[in-house]
Design a protein around this motif. Structure first.
Motif, PDB file in Angstrom:
ATOM      1  N   PRO A 150       0.992  -1.137   0.085  1.00  0.00           N
ATOM      2  CA  PRO A 150       0.022  -0.067  -0.078  1.00  0.00           C
ATOM      3  C   PRO A 150       0.821   1.178   0.065  1.00  0.00           C
ATOM      4  O   PRO A 150       1.902   1.303   0.732  1.00  0.00           O
ATOM      5  CB  PRO A 150      -0.913  -0.380   1.260  1.00  0.00           C
ATOM      6  CG  PRO A 150      -0.512  -1.638   1.812  1.00  0.00           C
ATOM      7  CD  PRO A 150       0.733  -2.016   1.278  1.00  0.00           C
ATOM      8  N   SER A 151       0.500   2.352  -0.839  1.00  0.00           N
ATOM      9  CA  SER A 151       1.497   3.471  -0.985  1.00  0.00           C
ATOM     10  C   SER A 151       0.685   4.557  -1.171  1.00  0.00           C
ATOM     11  O   SER A 151      -0.613   4.478  -1.582  1.00  0.00           O
ATOM     12  CB  SER A 151       2.540   2.925  -1.987  1.00  0.00           C
ATOM     13  OG  SER A 151       1.831   3.461  -3.429  1.00  0.00           O
ATOM     14  N   LYS A 152       1.395   5.934  -1.423  1.00  0.00           N
ATOM     15  CA  LYS A 152       0.696   6.983  -1.809  1.00  0.00           C
ATOM     16  C   LYS A 152       0.870   7.173  -3.160  1.00  0.00           C
ATOM     17  O   LYS A 152       0.588   8.481  -3.767  1.00  0.00           O
ATOM     18  CB  LYS A 152       1.363   8.036  -1.078  1.00  0.00           C
ATOM     19  CG  LYS A 152       1.189   8.161   0.326  1.00  0.00           C
ATOM     20  CD  LYS A 152       1.506   9.174   1.258  1.00  0.00           C
ATOM     21  CE  LYS A 152       1.133   9.092   2.459  1.00  0.00           C
ATOM     22  NZ  LYS A 152       1.598  10.326   3.281  1.00  0.00           N
ATOM     23  N   PRO A 240       6.341   2.717   1.158  1.00  0.00           N
ATOM     24  CA  PRO A 240       5.007   3.308   1.076  1.00  0.00           C
ATOM     25  C   PRO A 240       4.841   4.649   0.252  1.00  0.00           C
ATOM     26  O   PRO A 240       3.648   5.278   0.441  1.00  0.00           O
ATOM     27  CB  PRO A 240       4.425   3.130   2.335  1.00  0.00           C
ATOM     28  CG  PRO A 240       5.546   3.554   3.210  1.00  0.00           C
ATOM     29  CD  PRO A 240       6.959   3.188   2.578  1.00  0.00           C
TER      30      PRO A 240
END
Lengths: 370, 370
Positions: A150-152, A240
């Protein structure tokens, strides 16, 4: 033995009505075949273009599949007497070999009956059998496992590889991971020009081990022809982050980072639960914020990113978490479907061939220069 | 130049009235000396037994300290013309050398004026200068940086080392990290019989690199005489777990794991903030849950675990985050105070000497056999 005839020589051929066929090892997971079949049913309900070849105990599978109307007429069961367990040592796995549901699931990809194979079983055994049956792509030295994080980044996930296929990687291996990761980002996540970073203990060029400095130069030199952007060294905190799409590292470091990240997210989640259970007021607040908290849970839910992809073989194999539930299994199936439909395997092979051309000394294929 | 006379030859001697003297490099942090002085004032307010030797620009420090009544009569300022910046290359640091506030801060420990030194500056420079001025403890091959990690262990934190002092570590280095980590857990966190784990990609004995298997045997053999419990291999997910107090690894892996954990915790925190800012209802809920959310924030606040300890030198040096604020600086000071008061440095030296005896082949001290 066949419930219906989903199998065809080309998993995307017109004979399957444009369907994509996914091969499933139904026996390897910690929670048994019922969870796997539930995940298949969830996928089938959402996706009319998917069919399955299911490997395992026929009687049990026939019963489980028979109960799911979403799966009616869309599964082909292949009976297997044996199962690879989580406790099996490498020697036992070799002995059981071809009689297992795991082997049979991979075999369907080898024969061209299915576009990709999925197993919740023992990672080491799955990689060993996949290498044995599918063989490495010409020019690949070490296959890798790629995971989502999960990341930006705009696509909501970053890709990290290798997450534990091999504890070693030299500079040329790392270059191939970059190429394979770029291909996966394009075909799996729809990132047109993926940004690649090389994991290190600092972003300065003089930092890190010798093979990292060498890989830094190799990957930078290949960026233009490889149609990706190289952002240079990245640190653990960038996994992330939104400044990179693909993080390249050796399988030892990648595995530790993956499990550290999962463990930390779980710790924060547990602390959050405790915080809200603390008083009447906070319990009431949790009730009010339920929609928001659900959204948060969904964003960091490891089940949504279930599915490590084995890259560098003649065929796509997806490793699902051993403890996967139906939602996780459905996520892994969706990933396998997307990759098969995009023609990922052929594109990946072309990409690897390009890296062999770029670094002929790296492989046995030294005659393929340009 | 001296505001008052906190300095004495023994930092815990009766002449200081039982006070502990901490040496502070006031210049190295990203936010300048005002934040450092604010952190000192916060510590001094809570702790009547602490005094400081402060290194940096005298005029600036005199002005900043003069404004803090909590620091009145408790600081000794040492003027330094030069500062090690975050951008300085190793060659520049060597050239600036002894004229810097960093060097001067370490020098106070060397001379026995202070019990420990703290700097928010460049980690590489701080380790290089500490090794040059303090020298390694007899028998230590590679010093390590130990960090604290929020966890489910009773003390609320686990210790991980090495977090980045050296990107390499062989089996004997890892054994020494185990011994030094055990000593730190006892004296810094009050854990009577620390549980030590060795970081690997799996808990099975056949997993991982050759040096890890060797270290596994060495650490297991030393557990009884070292008065710690060896839990064997642990994985990344165990870093925040309650089944271990000290995690031993090489500085490359440790640094990646540390930054990955910090990055993941930050990501979840950001997602949480977004989730609560999402609607009127969730904003209201956040208001109601404020106390609980503050408690959560405190549990995972990286400022509370500020302070990497350099282990394996003739003197205690604490590395604080470059971006530390006053609360972080106060946390690092508290850690330095606790360790100095417990007589940590002498105990650590004794512990290392014991590991040398246990593995005479490891060092120059081969004559110290038993």
């Amino acid at each position: 033995m066949t419930v219906d005839s989903a199998t065809n020589s080309d998993p995307r051929a017109p004979e399957t009505g444009g369907s994509v066929v996914i091969s499933i090892d139904a026996m390897g997971g910690d929670r048994g075949p019922s969870v796997i079949v539930a995940g298949m049913a969830e996928s089938a309900r959402k996706n009319p273009d998917i069919r399955f070849i299911v490997h395992g105990d026929e009687a049990q599978l026939r019963r489980l599949i028979g109960r799911r109307k979403d799966l009616a007429g869309r599964c082909d069961i292949r009976h297997c007497d044996d199962v690879v367990t989580m406790e099996d040592k490498p020697s036992q796995i070799v002995r059981k070999g071809t009689g297992t549901s795991m082997w049979s699931a991979i075999d369907s990809v080898k024969k061209g009956e299915a576009g990709a194979a999925i197993s919740c079983g023992n990672t080491g055994a799955l990689m060993a059998m996949s290498m044995l049956r599918l063989r490495k792509l010409p020019g690949v030295n070490r296959p890798a496992i790629a995971c989502l994080w999960p990341s930006k980044s705009p696509q909501g996930f970053n890709i990290m590889l290798d997450c534990g296929a091999d504890i070693r990687a030299d500079a040329h291996d790392l270059l191939q991971y970059a190429m394979m990761g770029a291909s996966y980002a394009r075909n799996g996540l729809g990132v047109t020009c993926p940004r690649i970073g090389l994991l290190n203990v600092g972003t300065e060029e003089h930092k890190g081990r010798a093979e990292l400095k060498q890989a830094n130069d190799l990957i930078a030199a290949t960026a233009e022809s490889g149609n990706f952007e190289y952002v240079g060294f990245v640190e653990g905190g960038d996994l992330p982050s939104g400044r990179v799409d693909v993080i390249v590292t050796d399988g030892f470091t990648g595995n530790v980072a993956l499990k550290t990240g999962e463990g930390t997210a779980k710790l924060v989640g547990d602390f959050l639960k405790e915080a809200f259970a603390n008083s009447f007021m906070s319990k009431f607040a949790a009730l009010l914020a339920m929609t928001s908290l659900r959204r948060l849970r969904k964003r960091i839910d490891p089940r949504r990113v279930n599915g490590g992809i084995f890259l560098g073989l003649n065929g796509t194999v997806v490793k699902s978490h051993g403890s996967a539930d139906a939602t996780s299994v459905a996520a892994a199936i969706k990933l396998a479907f997307t990759l098969t439909q995009s023609g990922f395997q052929d594109r990946l092979a072309a990409r690897v061939a390009q890296s062999v051309v770029a670094n002929p000394g790296d492989t046995d294929e030294t005659e393929v220069t340009s």
